[in-house]
Design a protein around this motif. Sequence first.
Motif, PDB file in Angstrom:
ATOM      1  N   CYS A 203       0.826  -1.209   0.000  1.00 55.77           N
ATOM      2  CA  CYS A 203       0.000   0.000   0.000  1.00 55.77           C
ATOM      3  C   CYS A 203       0.860   1.259   0.000  1.00 55.77           C
ATOM      4  O   CYS A 203       0.552   2.239  -0.698  1.00 55.77           O
ATOM      5  CB  CYS A 203      -0.931   0.002   1.210  1.00 55.77           C
ATOM      6  SG  CYS A 203      -2.139  -1.325   1.221  1.00 55.77           S
ATOM      7  N   SER A 204       1.944   1.238   0.773  1.00 53.27           N
ATOM      8  CA  SER A 204       2.826   2.402   0.839  1.00 53.27           C
ATOM      9  C   SER A 204       3.484   2.667  -0.508  1.00 53.27           C
ATOM     10  O   SER A 204       3.592   3.819  -0.954  1.00 53.27           O
ATOM     11  CB  SER A 204       3.890   2.189   1.916  1.00 53.27           C
ATOM     12  OG  SER A 204       3.297   2.002   3.184  1.00 53.27           O
ATOM     13  N   LEU A 254       2.503   6.504   6.037  1.00 56.08           N
ATOM     14  CA  LEU A 254       3.792   6.041   5.538  1.00 56.08           C
ATOM     15  C   LEU A 254       4.902   6.040   6.594  1.00 56.08           C
ATOM     16  O   LEU A 254       5.682   5.074   6.653  1.00 56.08           O
ATOM     17  CB  LEU A 254       4.217   6.886   4.332  1.00 56.08           C
ATOM     18  CG  LEU A 254       3.323   6.798   3.087  1.00 56.08           C
ATOM     19  CD1 LEU A 254       3.926   7.599   1.953  1.00 56.08           C
ATOM     20  CD2 LEU A 254       3.131   5.354   2.659  1.00 56.08           C
ATOM     21  N   PRO A 255       5.051   7.065   7.431  1.00 58.48           N
ATOM     22  CA  PRO A 255       6.161   7.043   8.414  1.00 58.48           C
ATOM     23  C   PRO A 255       6.147   5.829   9.344  1.00 58.48           C
ATOM     24  O   PRO A 255       7.205   5.221   9.554  1.00 58.48           O
ATOM     25  CB  PRO A 255       5.970   8.357   9.179  1.00 58.48           C
ATOM     26  CG  PRO A 255       5.288   9.255   8.206  1.00 58.48           C
ATOM     27  CD  PRO A 255       4.364   8.375   7.440  1.00 58.48           C
ATOM     28  N   ALA A 273      10.850   4.400  19.133  1.00 54.79           N
ATOM     29  CA  ALA A 273       9.837   3.707  19.945  1.00 54.79           C
ATOM     30  C   ALA A 273       8.774   4.676  20.446  1.00 54.79           C
ATOM     31  O   ALA A 273       7.582   4.362  20.450  1.00 54.79           O
ATOM     32  CB  ALA A 273      10.502   2.994  21.119  1.00 54.79           C
ATOM     33  N   GLN A 274       9.211   5.864  20.867  1.00 53.23           N
ATOM     34  CA  GLN A 274       8.250   6.859  21.369  1.00 53.23           C
ATOM     35  C   GLN A 274       7.331   7.341  20.247  1.00 53.23           C
ATOM     36  O   GLN A 274       6.130   7.516  20.446  1.00 53.23           O
ATOM     37  CB  GLN A 274       8.997   8.039  21.986  1.00 53.23           C
ATOM     38  CG  GLN A 274       8.150   8.935  22.884  1.00 53.23           C
ATOM     39  CD  GLN A 274       7.710   8.247  24.155  1.00 53.23           C
ATOM     40  OE1 GLN A 274       8.265   7.221  24.537  1.00 53.23           O
ATOM     41  NE2 GLN A 274       6.696   8.792  24.811  1.00 53.23           N
ATOM     42  N   TYR A 275       7.911   7.538  19.064  1.00 54.73           N
ATOM     43  CA  TYR A 275       7.084   7.937  17.919  1.00 54.73           C
ATOM     44  C   TYR A 275       6.064   6.855  17.574  1.00 54.73           C
ATOM     45  O   TYR A 275       4.918   7.163  17.234  1.00 54.73           O
ATOM     46  CB  TYR A 275       7.965   8.221  16.701  1.00 54.73           C
ATOM     47  CG  TYR A 275       7.183   8.385  15.429  1.00 54.73           C
ATOM     48  CD1 TYR A 275       6.518   9.573  15.154  1.00 54.73           C
ATOM     49  CD2 TYR A 275       7.062   7.328  14.518  1.00 54.73           C
ATOM     50  CE1 TYR A 275       5.774   9.720  13.991  1.00 54.73           C
ATOM     51  CE2 TYR A 275       6.333   7.475  13.362  1.00 54.73           C
ATOM     52  CZ  TYR A 275       5.686   8.665  13.098  1.00 54.73           C
ATOM     53  OH  TYR A 275       4.942   8.806  11.958  1.00 54.73           O
ATOM     54  N   ALA A 276       6.470   5.594  17.672  1.00 50.82           N
ATOM     55  CA  ALA A 276       5.564   4.489  17.349  1.00 50.82           C
ATOM     56  C   ALA A 276       4.349   4.497  18.264  1.00 50.82           C
ATOM     57  O   ALA A 276       3.222   4.213  17.825  1.00 50.82           O
ATOM     58  CB  ALA A 276       6.301   3.159  17.448  1.00 50.82           C
ATOM     59  N   LEU A 277       4.542   4.833  19.550  1.00 51.47           N
ATOM     60  CA  LEU A 277       3.414   4.892  20.485  1.00 51.47           C
ATOM     61  C   LEU A 277       2.412   5.955  20.058  1.00 51.47           C
ATOM     62  O   LEU A 277       1.208   5.705  20.006  1.00 51.47           O
ATOM     63  CB  LEU A 277       3.926   5.191  21.897  1.00 51.47           C
ATOM     64  CG  LEU A 277       4.702   4.083  22.611  1.00 51.47           C
ATOM     65  CD1 LEU A 277       5.209   4.584  23.945  1.00 51.47           C
ATOM     66  CD2 LEU A 277       3.828   2.849  22.808  1.00 51.47           C
ATOM     67  N   TYR A 278       2.909   7.144  19.752  1.00 50.78           N
ATOM     68  CA  TYR A 278       2.017   8.241  19.388  1.00 50.78           C
ATOM     69  C   TYR A 278       1.399   8.025  18.008  1.00 50.78           C
ATOM     70  O   TYR A 278       0.281   8.487  17.749  1.00 50.78           O
ATOM     71  CB  TYR A 278       2.773   9.574  19.419  1.00 50.78           C
ATOM     72  CG  TYR A 278       3.009  10.090  20.818  1.00 50.78           C
ATOM     73  CD1 TYR A 278       2.094  10.950  21.418  1.00 50.78           C
ATOM     74  CD2 TYR A 278       4.130   9.708  21.541  1.00 50.78           C
ATOM     75  CE1 TYR A 278       2.306  11.426  22.706  1.00 50.78           C
ATOM     76  CE2 TYR A 278       4.348  10.173  22.836  1.00 50.78           C
ATOM     77  CZ  TYR A 278       3.432  11.036  23.411  1.00 50.78           C
ATOM     78  OH  TYR A 278       3.636  11.493  24.691  1.00 50.78           O
ATOM     79  N   SER A 279       2.108   7.342  17.112  1.00 51.21           N
ATOM     80  CA  SER A 279       1.562   7.110  15.770  1.00 51.21           C
ATOM     81  C   SER A 279       0.341   6.201  15.817  1.00 51.21           C
ATOM     82  O   SER A 279      -0.583   6.351  15.005  1.00 51.21           O
ATOM     83  CB  SER A 279       2.634   6.496  14.868  1.00 51.21           C
ATOM     84  OG  SER A 279       2.986   5.189  15.309  1.00 51.21           O
ATOM     85  N   VAL A 280       0.318   5.264  16.765  1.00 49.70           N
ATOM     86  CA  VAL A 280      -0.855   4.401  16.920  1.00 49.70           C
ATOM     87  C   VAL A 280      -2.055   5.224  17.362  1.00 49.70           C
ATOM     88  O   VAL A 280      -3.177   5.061  16.853  1.00 49.70           O
ATOM     89  CB  VAL A 280      -0.572   3.272  17.927  1.00 49.70           C
ATOM     90  CG1 VAL A 280      -1.843   2.474  18.212  1.00 49.70           C
ATOM     91  CG2 VAL A 280       0.525   2.355  17.406  1.00 49.70           C
ATOM     92  N   LEU A 281      -1.843   6.140  18.313  1.00 46.16           N
ATOM     93  CA  LEU A 281      -2.938   6.973  18.809  1.00 46.16           C
ATOM     94  C   LEU A 281      -3.472   7.892  17.718  1.00 46.16           C
ATOM     95  O   LEU A 281      -4.692   8.000  17.521  1.00 46.16           O
ATOM     96  CB  LEU A 281      -2.457   7.793  20.008  1.00 46.16           C
ATOM     97  CG  LEU A 281      -3.473   8.781  20.604  1.00 46.16           C
ATOM     98  CD1 LEU A 281      -4.666   8.041  21.187  1.00 46.16           C
ATOM     99  CD2 LEU A 281      -2.803   9.651  21.662  1.00 46.16           C
TER     100      LEU A 281
END
Length: 343
Positions: A203-204, A254-255, A273-281
């Motif tokens: 998809c990306s 995409l990120p 890792a911190q970005y991954a947490l916020y990207s889910v939200l």
Amino acid sequence: MSISNISSSNTIKFVFNDGIAIPYIVRFWIFLVSNILSVICCLFVLYHFLFDSNLRRGLHNHVMIIVLIMCLITNLTTVPCLMYLALYGVAWIQTPTFCMIWKFFDTAPYTTIAKLVGWASVERHILIFHDQWVSTKKKRFFIHYLPLIFIVLYGIVVYGITTPMNGCNRPFYYFIPFCNYYSCIYDSVAFSLYEFMTGGILCSVLIGFGSTFLVLRVIIRKRHLQQQQIQWRKHRKMILQLLSVSSLFFVLYLPPVILATAHKVGVPSYVGAQYALYSVLFSYYTTFLFPFTCLSTIPQLGTRIKNIFRCRWRQQVNAVQPEQWATRIQTVSRINKQKTTIM
């Protein structure tokens, strides 16, 4: 991530710390406002796409209509359950069946939306540069309608079958989003890799390269396209529509996929890792903002909005006028009665 408990005289309330600094009550209000605005905009755009014959007949709008319906499903099912959890600290219904249904309505629409936008990035090339491929009903069915049907049914069937698979007896934690549940089939390395390749990488690539190459092809052949003025206006609308939608996915979709790919090829898991947490939200803003990207592509948008307010104003006037006439009739009848009694 950690789990703490707040005890009182009779109850124990678990508080799940997911590592995100935004308090749960703030998340509730952010999601509430965003969801209300998104649903209103989604209904407005769907109304015009479905009931305006010119917009409804446009092949490039069909995929947008389906995506809008998927967004509406997410906004009316998954998001309210997340808001309830953020407000009360526990799932709305505390049963395994509910958790599986909740997970299905989160996974199926989200992955289907990404696949549909990926297909839209490819289909724009066909509609603009190879319109003869959809010149007959038979060609339109195989080139246009069949891929849309397949993508939607694929999401419903695959996730409808795999989501309830819990042969490994995975536990349910009702104070965590989706009860911390995911299907046991994801324990399979082969299926997880297949899901990541088809739902993430493919998809990306389609969204990224499809939209980028479309712009390049249009720039190269701009002079030839502009010679056909009517077709050029139509093609320009299709390009702008795709770019507005693709820009949303470039920022929110995409990120995280790029980061996950980096982790799979050897980058340490603590990187990003911190970005991954916020990207889910904030991934839900893909569905929150998608209707607004489609809103900007509706022709004569200002006139359509003014017509809604004019119709509303006329309804109020028509509702007031009968009451005014009834009052006047009563007043005249009283005056006539007084005259007759005096005479």
